[in-house]
Design a protein around this motif. Structure first.
Motif, PDB file in Angstrom:
ATOM      1  N   UNK A   1       0.895  -1.248   0.233  1.00 55.46           N
ATOM      2  CA  UNK A   1       0.042   0.010  -0.202  1.00 55.46           C
ATOM      3  C   UNK A   1       0.941   1.436  -0.022  1.00 55.46           C
ATOM      4  N   UNK A   2       1.908   1.224  -0.916  1.00 56.37           N
ATOM      5  CA  UNK A   2       2.832   2.388  -1.026  1.00 56.37           C
ATOM      6  C   UNK A   2       3.915   2.648  -0.103  1.00 56.37           C
ATOM      7  N   UNK A   3       3.994   1.706   1.043  1.00 59.51           N
ATOM      8  CA  UNK A   3       5.085   1.847   1.996  1.00 59.51           C
ATOM      9  C   UNK A   3       5.872   0.639   1.914  1.00 59.51           C
ATOM     10  N   UNK A   4       7.158   0.750   2.010  1.00 57.41           N
ATOM     11  CA  UNK A   4       8.349  -0.103   1.912  1.00 57.41           C
ATOM     12  C   UNK A   4       8.222  -0.954   3.051  1.00 57.41           C
ATOM     13  N   UNK A   5       8.084  -2.397   2.988  1.00 58.17           N
ATOM     14  CA  UNK A   5       8.194  -3.185   3.969  1.00 58.17           C
ATOM     15  C   UNK A   5       9.380  -4.073   4.063  1.00 58.17           C
ATOM     16  N   UNK A   6       9.906  -4.210   5.100  1.00 57.82           N
ATOM     17  CA  UNK A   6      11.136  -5.103   5.114  1.00 57.82           C
ATOM     18  C   UNK A   6      10.941  -6.292   6.165  1.00 57.82           C
ATOM     19  N   UNK A   7       9.733  -6.320   6.808  1.00 59.84           N
ATOM     20  CA  UNK A   7       9.594  -7.528   7.777  1.00 59.84           C
ATOM     21  C   UNK A   7       9.080  -8.597   6.949  1.00 59.84           C
ATOM     22  N   UNK A   8       9.566  -9.658   6.723  1.00 57.13           N
ATOM     23  CA  UNK A   8       8.730 -10.646   5.866  1.00 57.13           C
ATOM     24  C   UNK A   8       7.733 -11.285   6.510  1.00 57.13           C
ATOM     25  N   UNK A   9       7.566 -11.222   7.993  1.00 54.13           N
ATOM     26  CA  UNK A   9       6.299 -11.795   8.672  1.00 54.13           C
ATOM     27  C   UNK A   9       5.341 -10.632   8.924  1.00 54.13           C
ATOM     28  N   UNK A  10       5.357  -9.630   7.959  1.00 55.05           N
ATOM     29  CA  UNK A  10       4.204  -8.654   7.911  1.00 55.05           C
ATOM     30  C   UNK A  10       2.985  -9.462   7.589  1.00 55.05           C
ATOM     31  N   UNK A  11       1.799  -9.212   8.484  1.00 52.10           N
ATOM     32  CA  UNK A  11       0.655 -10.034   8.029  1.00 52.10           C
ATOM     33  C   UNK A  11      -0.067  -8.925   7.214  1.00 52.10           C
ATOM     34  N   UNK A  12      -0.694  -9.736   5.973  1.00 46.21           N
ATOM     35  CA  UNK A  12      -1.318  -8.942   4.861  1.00 46.21           C
ATOM     36  C   UNK A  12      -2.824  -8.780   5.013  1.00 46.21           C
ATOM     37  N   UNK A  13      -3.539  -7.882   4.466  1.00 47.62           N
ATOM     38  CA  UNK A  13      -5.076  -7.689   4.490  1.00 47.62           C
ATOM     39  C   UNK A  13      -5.492  -7.691   3.204  1.00 47.62           C
ATOM     40  N   UNK A  14      -6.823  -8.198   3.162  1.00 49.16           N
ATOM     41  CA  UNK A  14      -7.260  -8.348   1.921  1.00 49.16           C
ATOM     42  C   UNK A  14      -7.507  -7.114   0.996  1.00 49.16           C
ATOM     43  N   UNK A  15      -7.077  -6.846  -0.176  1.00 49.69           N
ATOM     44  CA  UNK A  15      -7.204  -5.778  -1.196  1.00 49.69           C
ATOM     45  C   UNK A  15      -5.980  -4.800  -0.832  1.00 49.69           C
ATOM     46  N   UNK A  16      -4.906  -5.446  -0.150  1.00 54.37           N
ATOM     47  CA  UNK A  16      -3.652  -4.403  -0.172  1.00 54.37           C
ATOM     48  C   UNK A  16      -3.076  -4.556  -1.676  1.00 54.37           C
ATOM     49  N   UNK A  17      -2.389  -3.543  -2.005  1.00 52.78           N
ATOM     50  CA  UNK A  17      -1.537  -3.602  -3.056  1.00 52.78           C
ATOM     51  C   UNK A  17      -0.248  -3.695  -2.714  1.00 52.78           C
TER      52      UNK A  17
END
Length: 325
Positions: free
Chosen positions: A67-83
């Motif tokens: 959703x436009x933000x760089x994420x470096x944590x591989x264990x980040x939980x995803x939400x439906x409809x996230x880009x």
């Protein structure tokens, strides 16, 4: 007829940068994958692209945003409809020519002399070093110089990367639609009727004529090849290979001998294709036992990948009628 006609030779092109800009791949997380971790999403969906460790490294390198933000944590939980956006890092593409010669130009179209080795549209290793990129750069340069809205030429057909010759590009949406229909006309005729009827069904708007150097000596001065071309599964090739296949789509090629060289055991031929199947000339000439001569052998083998010379005929049919603009 167009008001602005250019027939004098013009060469344009910007040298390729050392590295391209990389690629961006987007995904929208389906609700069925919500609650998955970032690493699980990529390692499961794109396991053929990279192993688990490879995706871990890409995430930790900051190559993926959520959703436009760089994420470096591989264990980040995803939400439906996230880009999700994965940035493939820039790389150096193989060396290819960058200069293009304008053979003809008017308000509706431009015809370029495409050199051998240059790809028309992005694909595979060639994402930036293409004809399309040079066209876009040329338009951008013109707009910045003239400070006005210019047309955006786009190719309306393809030539193989190793093939040189005339590449037709449309400059307007109407021209693109009309020219694309002209190119498709021959293929549809071949597919809809017999070869003999196709020859009598009217004048085709565009003729596609090639010259190629083939192995061996053709006995007949003229050969008509109507072998269908289809796709077969092949290990390591996701989309399969195009081959001569009885269950394939109709294809028609007319071969005429221009010169025989018995000493070098090769024949210079002219091939007119009335359909536009992928790799049609390669397949049809191989089908009759005379594949294209690869490499260099004398002055007539002019190009690195194939000996094909594209000689597409430009005539008045290319010009878009005024009432259609």
């Amino acid at each position: 007829m167009s008001n602005h006609l250019r027939t004098q030779s013009l060469v344009f092109g910007i040298p390729w940068p050392e590295l391209n800009e990389g690629l961006f791949y987007s995904d929208v997380v389906p609700h069925s994958d919500s609650e998955l971790t970032l690493i699980d999403f990529y390692s499961r969906k794109y396991k053929n692209s990279a192993p688990l460790q490879g995706w871990l490294q890409r995430i930790q390198n900051g190559q993926i945003s959520v959703d436009g933000r760089v994420v470096k944590d591989p264990n980040t939980i995803l939400s439906g409809d996230s880009v999700l956006v994965y940035h493939r890092l820039p790389w150096k593409e193989p060396d290819v020519p960058h200069l293009l010669e304008v053979l003809y130009e008017d308000d509706d179209m431009v015809a370029l002399n495409k050199p051998s080795g240059l790809q028309v549209l992005p694909g595979g290793l060639f994402q930036q070093r293409t004809v399309l990129t040079q066209l876009c750069w040329s338009v951008k340069k013109q707009n910045s110089t003239l400070n006005s809205q210019e047309t955006h030429p786009v190719p309306v057909h393809r030539l193989g990367r190793g093939t040189s010759g005339i590449l037709v590009c449309a400059k307007t949406k109407v021209a693109k639609t009309r020219l694309a229909a002209y190119f498709a006309d021959g293929t549809s005729r071949v597919g809809a009727t017999s070869n003999r009827k196709a020859e009598r069904s009217g004048t085709r708007k565009i003729s596609k004529i090639y010259r190629a150097l083939v192995t061996g000596i053709l006995v007949d001065d003229k050969v008509i090849i109507n072998q269908p071309i289809g796709i077969v599964r092949y290990p390591g090739v996701a989309k399969g290979l195009y081959v001569a296949s009885p269950s394939g789509k109709p294809a028609l090629s007319k071969v005429e001998v221009l010169e025989r060289d018995e000493k070098q055991n090769c024949t210079l031929v002219q091939v007119e294709i009335e359909s536009g199947r992928p790799h049609q000339i390669r397949i049809h000439l191989s089908f009759i036992g005379h594949p294209l001569l690869e490499g260099t052998r004398g002055l007539r083998t002019l190009y690195q990948e194939t000996a094909a010379i594209t000689c597409m005929l430009i005539n008045l049919f290319f010009r878009i009628p005024p009432q259609m603009r």
